[in-house]
Each structure stands twice: as structure tokens, then as C-alpha cells.
Design an enzyme around this catalytic site. Structure first.
Site, PDB file in Angstrom:
ATOM      1  N   CYS A   1       0.816  -1.235  -0.100  1.00 42.42           N
ATOM      2  CA  CYS A   1       0.037  -0.012  -0.115  1.00 42.42           C
ATOM      3  C   CYS A   1       0.914   1.427   0.120  1.00 42.42           C
ATOM      4  CB  CYS A   1      -0.889  -0.147   1.365  1.00 42.42           C
ATOM      5  SG  CYS A   1      -0.331  -0.363   2.831  1.00 42.42           S
ATOM      6  N   TYR A   2       1.773   1.399   1.056  1.00 41.72           N
ATOM      7  CA  TYR A   2       2.557   2.412   1.030  1.00 41.72           C
ATOM      8  C   TYR A   2       3.555   2.636  -0.292  1.00 41.72           C
ATOM      9  CZ  TYR A   2       2.102   2.733   6.122  1.00 41.72           C
ATOM     10  OH  TYR A   2       1.424   3.078   7.285  1.00 41.72           O
TER      11      TYR A   2
END
EC number: 1.2.1.38
Length: 305
Positions: free
Chosen positions: A120-121
Site C-alpha cells: 500500500c505505501y
């Protein structure tokens, strides 16, 4: 491949697995499951793999590596694999599952036997950085610092239970030893020559994420302006369905794209002070996890998501 491709989710009881399972209802596929009592039975799992066209691995890193070995033992009837763990995101022989990474990436995913679903990051960080590196606006040795905040669902079942049962902290920095497992992924796929500093955090909200990257414009290449940065990003993602470059805001809520598979990129800045902040806003469980998985599944199976 069968008329309706068969998908087996190994680890379907986890946060990502459950959401992928739910989202598969929108695709013309058939889901193959095994009894709850056999979900950890290697023989039952391998039989399920042999029955599938595509296996989605929603497992911890070590278990994912074991599952990949298990699938390889099937030889000619081995299924294609989409792995949602961190285990193979920088591994040779795996295609990185970020279709917007380059013009050729979606086609590479569509034909790959093994695809690693992005973190996600990294999805936000790479989306912001890679176009600048490719355009020569940012030198690969630029000392990149990345700050990010995610909803607590990104921390898995134990963190979800903590926040929903006891309230949890309002805000928490973590990974301060600077060894977060997403750093190698960002380093490689953003095209950086220098290891970035990455500081993640968790807020007391379930879904949503903002990744932010501050920049000194005078340290970039050739008198770059805030408008130049925006132009580079807008050109890179023109026509994309999931990634959009939008005007800067005075403030952003991390929850603004909760339950969406879109990602918004912005360039905020001060021409006067020659400073800028790049931001990516997305849902940590959407474009940052299960939404990205659905996008990759559709590409791998030649379907419309």
C-alpha cells in the site's frame, strides 16, 4: 483455460483474502474453496491449486514462499500465481503488479506466470517518484524522505481488534528503526539509486492513506518548478482509469478515498520558497491491496475489472 477461470485464494480468511473474495463477485470467474478444517492441510491446498487457473496467495511471507514451492511441484499443471505478501516484490522472475508503473507494465502483468501485488505505501510512493526519475527531473541519488499515514486496517487482524475494541492510539509512528519491509520495494521500483528514508504511521480510522514526499526544488534538475512537476505526473498518468493527477488542496483527509480503488496524486508547493510536497491519497485496502489485486487478476485472466 476454462470458459470461467477458476481462482483459489490461499489464505482467504485474512483481511485481504476476504475482501478479494468479495470483490471477485464482479468478475466472470469461479471461486474454488476448501473446507475450513483443511485450510492448513498441504495436500488439500495443493489439490486446490491444481484445480485452479490462478492462485491468489494471501499469506505471511514465509507461508507464501512455501505455497510457491508447493505450486511449482505441480509442474505442467501449475497455476499462475498472484502473491499479496512482501516475499516476491523484488524477486527475479516475478512481475511487479503495478500496471501504471510504465507503458509496458500492464502487458507484462497480463502474460506473467507470477505477479507480486504491490504494498500500500509503495503504491503511493512509486506513483509519485518513478515518473520524476524517468523524466530526468529528479536525480536517482536525490535524498528522498517519505512520510505516510494509514488506516488501522493495514495492520491486520490484531491491530483491527485493538482499535475497534479498546479505541487504540489516535496516532502512532512506527518503523523508526528505518527497516520497514516496504523500503526495498520502493527503492527498486521507484528507480532510486539511494535508499529512501521512510516513516510510516497509523491513525485511528479504519481505511485510507496519504503518502507525502517533501522536495526542495533547487535540489532537483534544471530549475524545475511546481508546475513542471505537475506536468510530468499528469502526462505520465493521462488516460489512466485508477490513477488521477488532481489540483493541490490546502489540506487533505486520509479517509477521502476510503472504499475506492482510485488514487489521487497532487503537487502542492510554494514557488516563492522553491519547495513542494507530493501527495498520494488512496485506500490502503483498495488500490493499496485488494483493489490492486482485482486489477491484476483481471489483467492476468483477460477480463474487464
Amino acid at each position: 483455460m476454462t470458459q470461467h477461470p477458476v481462482i483459489f485464494i490461499d489464505g482467504e480468511a485474512g483481511t485481504t483474502g476476504l475482501e478479494i473474495r468479495e470483490r471477485l463477485a464482479t468478475l466472470p470467474v469461479r471461486l474454488h474453496s476448501i473446507a475450513t478444517t483443511h485450510r492448513k492441510d498441504p495436500a488439500a491446498r495443493q489439490d486446490a491449486m491444481a484445480a485452479a487457473d490462478l492462485v491468489v496467495l494471501c499469506l505471511p511471507d514465509a507461508a507464501s514462499r512455501e505455497a510457491v514451492d508447493m505450486a511449482a511441484e505441480l509442474g505442467e499443471v501449475a497455476p499462475r500465481l498472484l502473491d499479496a505478501s512482501t516475499a516476491f516484490r523484488t524477486a527475479p522472475g516475478w512481475v511487479y503488479g503495478f500496471p501504471e508503473l510504465s507503458e509496458a507494465q500492464a502487458a507484462a502483468i497480463a502474460s506473467a506466470p507470477r505477479v507480486s501485488n504491490p504494498g500500500c505505501y509503495p503504491t503511493g510512493a512509486i506513483a509519485l517518484l518513478r515518473p520524476l526519475i524517468d523524466a530526468g527531473v529528479m536525480d536517482a541519488q536525490y535524498p528522498v524522505c517519505i512520510n505516510a499515514i494509514s488506516g488501522y486496517t493495514g495492520g491486520g487482524r490484531s491491530m483491527i481488534e485493538e482499535h475497534e475494541r479498546d479505541g487504540g492510539p489516535a496516532f502512532e509512528l512506527y518503523g523508526l528503526g528505518l527497516e520497514h519491509k516496504h523500503v526495498p520495494e520502493i527503492h527498486l521500483h521507484a528507480g532510486l539509486g539511494r535508499r529512501p528514508v521512510f516513516v510510516p504511521s497509523v491513525g485511528h480510522f479504519p481505511r485510507g492513506m496519504i503518502v507525502s514526499i517533501p522536495l526542495h526544488l533547487d535540489d532537483l534538475t534544471g530549475g524545475v518548478t511546481v508546475d513542471d512537476l505537475n506536468t510530468v505526473l499528469a502526462a505520465r498518468y493521462a488516460g489512466q482509469d485508477k490513477v488521477h493527477v488532481v489540483p493541490q488542496d490546502a489540506g487533505l483527509s486520509a479517509e477521502g478515498l476510503a472504499k475506492s480503488d482510485r488514487m489521487e496524486l497532487r503537487v502542492h508547493g510554494s514557488p516563492r520558497h522553491r519547495q513542494a510536497v507530493l501527495t498520494a491519497r488512496l485506500d490502503n485496502l483498495g488500490k493499496g491491496a485488494s483493489g490492486a489485486a482485482l486489477q491484476n487478476i483481471a489483467l492476468m485472466l483477460g477480463l474487464s475489472a
